[in-house]
Design a protein around this motif. Structure first.
Motif, PDB file in Angstrom:
ATOM      1  N   ASP A  36      56.526  -4.206 -10.776  1.00 16.88           N
ATOM      2  CA  ASP A  36      57.751  -3.573 -10.290  1.00 16.88           C
ATOM      3  C   ASP A  36      58.970  -4.073 -11.056  1.00 16.88           C
ATOM      4  O   ASP A  36      59.879  -3.284 -11.379  1.00 16.88           O
ATOM      5  CB  ASP A  36      57.927  -3.841  -8.800  1.00 16.88           C
ATOM      6  N   VAL A  37      59.016  -5.368 -11.347  1.00 20.37           N
ATOM      7  CA  VAL A  37      60.134  -5.913 -12.134  1.00 20.37           C
ATOM      8  C   VAL A  37      60.233  -5.194 -13.467  1.00 20.37           C
ATOM      9  O   VAL A  37      61.324  -4.796 -13.908  1.00 20.37           O
ATOM     10  CB  VAL A  37      59.958  -7.429 -12.362  1.00 20.37           C
ATOM     11  N   LEU A  38      59.092  -5.002 -14.107  1.00 18.43           N
ATOM     12  CA  LEU A  38      59.074  -4.446 -15.463  1.00 18.43           C
ATOM     13  C   LEU A  38      59.199  -2.932 -15.491  1.00 18.43           C
ATOM     14  O   LEU A  38      59.306  -2.344 -16.566  1.00 18.43           O
ATOM     15  CB  LEU A  38      57.786  -4.879 -16.165  1.00 18.43           C
ATOM     16  N   THR A  39      59.197  -2.301 -14.302  1.00 18.42           N
ATOM     17  CA  THR A  39      59.369  -0.846 -14.248  1.00 18.42           C
ATOM     18  C   THR A  39      60.633  -0.458 -13.483  1.00 18.42           C
ATOM     19  O   THR A  39      60.752   0.684 -13.028  1.00 18.42           O
ATOM     20  CB  THR A  39      58.140  -0.169 -13.612  1.00 18.42           C
ATOM     21  N   ALA A  41      62.381  -2.159 -10.693  1.00 14.18           N
ATOM     22  CA  ALA A  41      62.653  -2.455  -9.280  1.00 14.18           C
ATOM     23  C   ALA A  41      63.955  -3.232  -9.135  1.00 14.18           C
ATOM     24  O   ALA A  41      64.387  -3.951 -10.045  1.00 14.18           O
ATOM     25  CB  ALA A  41      61.500  -3.260  -8.674  1.00 14.18           C
ATOM     26  N   ALA A  42      64.581  -3.099  -7.966  1.00 14.93           N
ATOM     27  CA  ALA A  42      65.823  -3.830  -7.703  1.00 14.93           C
ATOM     28  C   ALA A  42      65.548  -5.329  -7.667  1.00 14.93           C
ATOM     29  O   ALA A  42      64.507  -5.780  -7.175  1.00 14.93           O
ATOM     30  CB  ALA A  42      66.411  -3.376  -6.368  1.00 14.93           C
ATOM     31  N   ALA A  43      66.493  -6.097  -8.179  1.00 18.25           N
ATOM     32  CA  ALA A  43      66.353  -7.553  -8.212  1.00 18.25           C
ATOM     33  C   ALA A  43      66.624  -8.146  -6.837  1.00 18.25           C
ATOM     34  O   ALA A  43      67.352  -7.551  -6.025  1.00 18.25           O
ATOM     35  CB  ALA A  43      67.333  -8.141  -9.226  1.00 18.25           C
ATOM     36  N   PRO A  44      66.066  -9.310  -6.529  1.00 14.11           N
ATOM     37  CA  PRO A  44      66.384  -9.978  -5.260  1.00 14.11           C
ATOM     38  C   PRO A  44      67.878 -10.239  -5.147  1.00 14.11           C
ATOM     39  O   PRO A  44      68.556 -10.529  -6.139  1.00 14.11           O
ATOM     40  CB  PRO A  44      65.596 -11.288  -5.346  1.00 14.11           C
ATOM     41  N   SER A  45      68.388 -10.151  -3.941  1.00 10.60           N
ATOM     42  CA  SER A  45      69.835 -10.243  -3.735  1.00 10.60           C
ATOM     43  C   SER A  45      70.285 -11.680  -3.567  1.00 10.60           C
ATOM     44  O   SER A  45      69.489 -12.599  -3.356  1.00 10.60           O
ATOM     45  CB  SER A  45      70.232  -9.428  -2.502  1.00 10.60           C
ATOM     46  N   ALA A  46      71.602 -11.879  -3.634  1.00 10.40           N
ATOM     47  CA  ALA A  46      72.194 -13.192  -3.432  1.00 10.40           C
ATOM     48  C   ALA A  46      71.791 -13.736  -2.067  1.00 10.40           C
ATOM     49  O   ALA A  46      71.640 -12.986  -1.099  1.00 10.40           O
ATOM     50  CB  ALA A  46      73.717 -13.097  -3.545  1.00 10.40           C
ATOM     51  N   GLY A  47      71.617 -15.044  -1.998  1.00  8.45           N
ATOM     52  CA  GLY A  47      71.193 -15.681  -0.766  1.00  8.45           C
ATOM     53  C   GLY A  47      69.698 -15.871  -0.661  1.00  8.45           C
ATOM     54  O   GLY A  47      69.209 -16.490   0.286  1.00  8.45           O
ATOM     55  N   THR A  48      68.955 -15.358  -1.656  1.00  4.76           N
ATOM     56  CA  THR A  48      67.505 -15.496  -1.684  1.00  4.76           C
ATOM     57  C   THR A  48      67.109 -16.578  -2.672  1.00  4.76           C
ATOM     58  O   THR A  48      67.684 -16.681  -3.755  1.00  4.76           O
ATOM     59  CB  THR A  48      66.841 -14.170  -2.095  1.00  4.76           C
ATOM     60  N   LEU A  49      66.125 -17.401  -2.302  1.00  3.15           N
ATOM     61  CA  LEU A  49      65.515 -18.337  -3.243  1.00  3.15           C
ATOM     62  C   LEU A  49      64.302 -17.657  -3.862  1.00  3.15           C
ATOM     63  O   LEU A  49      63.430 -17.146  -3.144  1.00  3.15           O
ATOM     64  CB  LEU A  49      65.072 -19.618  -2.531  1.00  3.15           C
ATOM     65  N   VAL A  50      64.235 -17.644  -5.176  1.00  4.10           N
ATOM     66  CA  VAL A  50      63.196 -16.891  -5.870  1.00  4.10           C
ATOM     67  C   VAL A  50      62.340 -17.825  -6.718  1.00  4.10           C
ATOM     68  O   VAL A  50      62.859 -18.536  -7.590  1.00  4.10           O
ATOM     69  CB  VAL A  50      63.796 -15.791  -6.768  1.00  4.10           C
ATOM     70  N   LEU A  91      62.851 -11.868 -16.770  1.00  6.09           N
ATOM     71  CA  LEU A  91      63.566 -12.924 -16.054  1.00  6.09           C
ATOM     72  C   LEU A  91      65.036 -12.572 -15.891  1.00  6.09           C
ATOM     73  O   LEU A  91      65.641 -12.834 -14.844  1.00  6.09           O
ATOM     74  CB  LEU A  91      63.420 -14.247 -16.805  1.00  6.09           C
ATOM     75  N   ALA A  92      65.622 -11.989 -16.922  1.00  2.97           N
ATOM     76  CA  ALA A  92      67.024 -11.589 -16.834  1.00  2.97           C
ATOM     77  C   ALA A  92      67.219 -10.533 -15.749  1.00  2.97           C
ATOM     78  O   ALA A  92      68.211 -10.561 -15.008  1.00  2.97           O
ATOM     79  CB  ALA A  92      67.497 -11.062 -18.186  1.00  2.97           C
ATOM     80  N   ARG A  93      66.257  -9.633 -15.618  1.00  2.00           N
ATOM     81  CA  ARG A  93      66.353  -8.612 -14.571  1.00  2.00           C
ATOM     82  C   ARG A  93      66.247  -9.239 -13.184  1.00  2.00           C
ATOM     83  O   ARG A  93      66.963  -8.852 -12.253  1.00  2.00           O
ATOM     84  CB  ARG A  93      65.234  -7.577 -14.740  1.00  2.00           C
TER      85      ARG A  93
END
Length: 368
Positions: A36-39, A41-50, A91-93
């Motif tokens: 999903d990242v590579l196609t 998908a929306a990135a995780p939002s602020a306030g999330t630990l990834v 990673l940038a995404r």
């Protein structure tokens, strides 16, 4: 605490981390698949630990990373530089949404390029094997352009034994332990050459035909090579040994001894786990303590990462040590416990107790 894992959902890494999170009484992390990242998908939002986990072991993800219309054949060594570029872009995404990543993209970009990682460690005074100088490249990115250039650089340095490593490889894929002597050239490697490609196998083979070795090096070179002097490792019994040390929030926690009869010690190649107590006894308290201090210094070079996996080798005689590699995703150590916690539970513990934030703040203060 909101946690998200970027990974391949079917991979055991994701399952083991999820288990550790739930065992700590936290909600199961969301899983954002690499596909999903590579196609888009929306990135995780602020306030999330990834937590960003390895993108390996998934043919579709590999194809997307390489931006290739076709999948690699099983074990095929192809497009390593393209896969690295895809990882960095991915990673940038992930970071673009403002979430806090537990492995900073800049750290992963260095850790997944052996040339850059070696340069960072050497600049920080971490003991590492000497590396060959570049051929037509910047001094901070040691590389060779092919077999002829490799032999020329070895001769100029006076080296007869080196490790030739793909700049962006992992798990010993594509690595050659190369020795040049009066009786000719030999290379121990997992690489199996065929007329239409190179393939990585789980069997270490020895090539003694120089034309074959040259062809392997020349095929790997366009994706980038890192060449280090072959240092003699200490041994226990009839095997040479090194140690994978997991450093979590700046503290060495878990360690696995890897014992082999040949130069490639990776456990998945059929090598054995050695006895950590025996190794520590052979090294002695002072040498072991110095080695762990080195692992702490390595982690401080990548203070944006919750963990790093350090491949540490004691040299013959046990008086010196060196860092062979540092792994961005080196925490898959099944069955290894420290203080009753496995490698994933240790990372969750560092998060929930605030140890990771305290360590990062301390590293930043020292650097200021």
């Amino acid at each position: 605490m909101r946690l998200t894992v970027v990974g391949n959902p079917a991979n055991r890494r994701v399952a083991l981390f999820t288990r550790a999170v739930r065992a700590a009484g936290l909600p199961a992390p969301d899983v954002l698949p690499w596909v999903d990242v590579l196609t888009g998908a929306a990135a995780p939002s602020a306030g999330t630990l990834v937590r960003v986990d390895s993108a390996g072991e998934d043919p579709l993800v590999d194809r997307l990373l390489r931006r290739s219309p076709t999948a690699a054949r099983h074990g095929e060594l192809v497009g390593l530089a393209d896969a690295y570029a895809g990882l960095v872009a991915g990673l940038a995404r992930v970071a673009a949404g403002g979430a806090e990543l537990l492995n900073r993209p800049a750290d992963v970009a260095v850790l997944c390029d052996k040339r850059r990682c070696h340069a960072v460690l050497a600049a920080a005074g971490v003991p590492v094997p000497a590396a060959l100088p570049p051929v037509g490249g910047p001094a901070t990115l040691p590389a060779v352009g092919g077999y002829a250039a490799l032999r020329e650089a070895m001769a100029a340095a006076g080296w007869r034994r080196v490790f030739v490593k793909p700049a962006h490889g992992s798990s010993a894929a594509g690595v050659l332990a190369l020795a040049v002597g009066p009786r000719g050239v030999q290379a121990d490697t997992t690489v199996e050459p065929t007329p239409d490609g190179l393939f990585n196998s789980l069997r270490v083979r020895r090539h003694t035909d120089e034309a074959t070795i040259a062809a392997i090096v020349d095929r790997l070179a366009p994706d980038g090579l890192h060449v280090e002097r072959w240092l003699p490792k200490a041994g226990l019994g009839d095997r040479v040994v090194d140690v994978r040390v997991l450093v979590v929030a700046g503290r060495p926690t878990h360690a696995v001894v890897r014992a082999a009869r040949g130069p490639l010690t990776n456990l998945h190649l059929g090598n054995a786990r050695g006895d950590l107590a025996e190794l520590r006894a052979a090294a002695g308290p002072a040498a072991w303590s110095a080695a762990m201090e080195t692992c702490e210094r390595v982690a401080a070079c990548f203070a944006g990462s919750l963990h790093v996996g350090v491949d540490l080798m004691f040299l013959a005689g046990w008086r010196r040590h060196a860092v062979a590699e540092v792994n961005a995703f080196g925490d898959l150590l099944p069955g290894v416990l420290a203080d009753g916690r496995d490698s994933y539970a240790e990372q969750v513990h560092a998060l929930t107790t605030g140890r990771w934030r305290r360590w990062r703040a301390g590293v930043a203060a020292c650097a200021a």
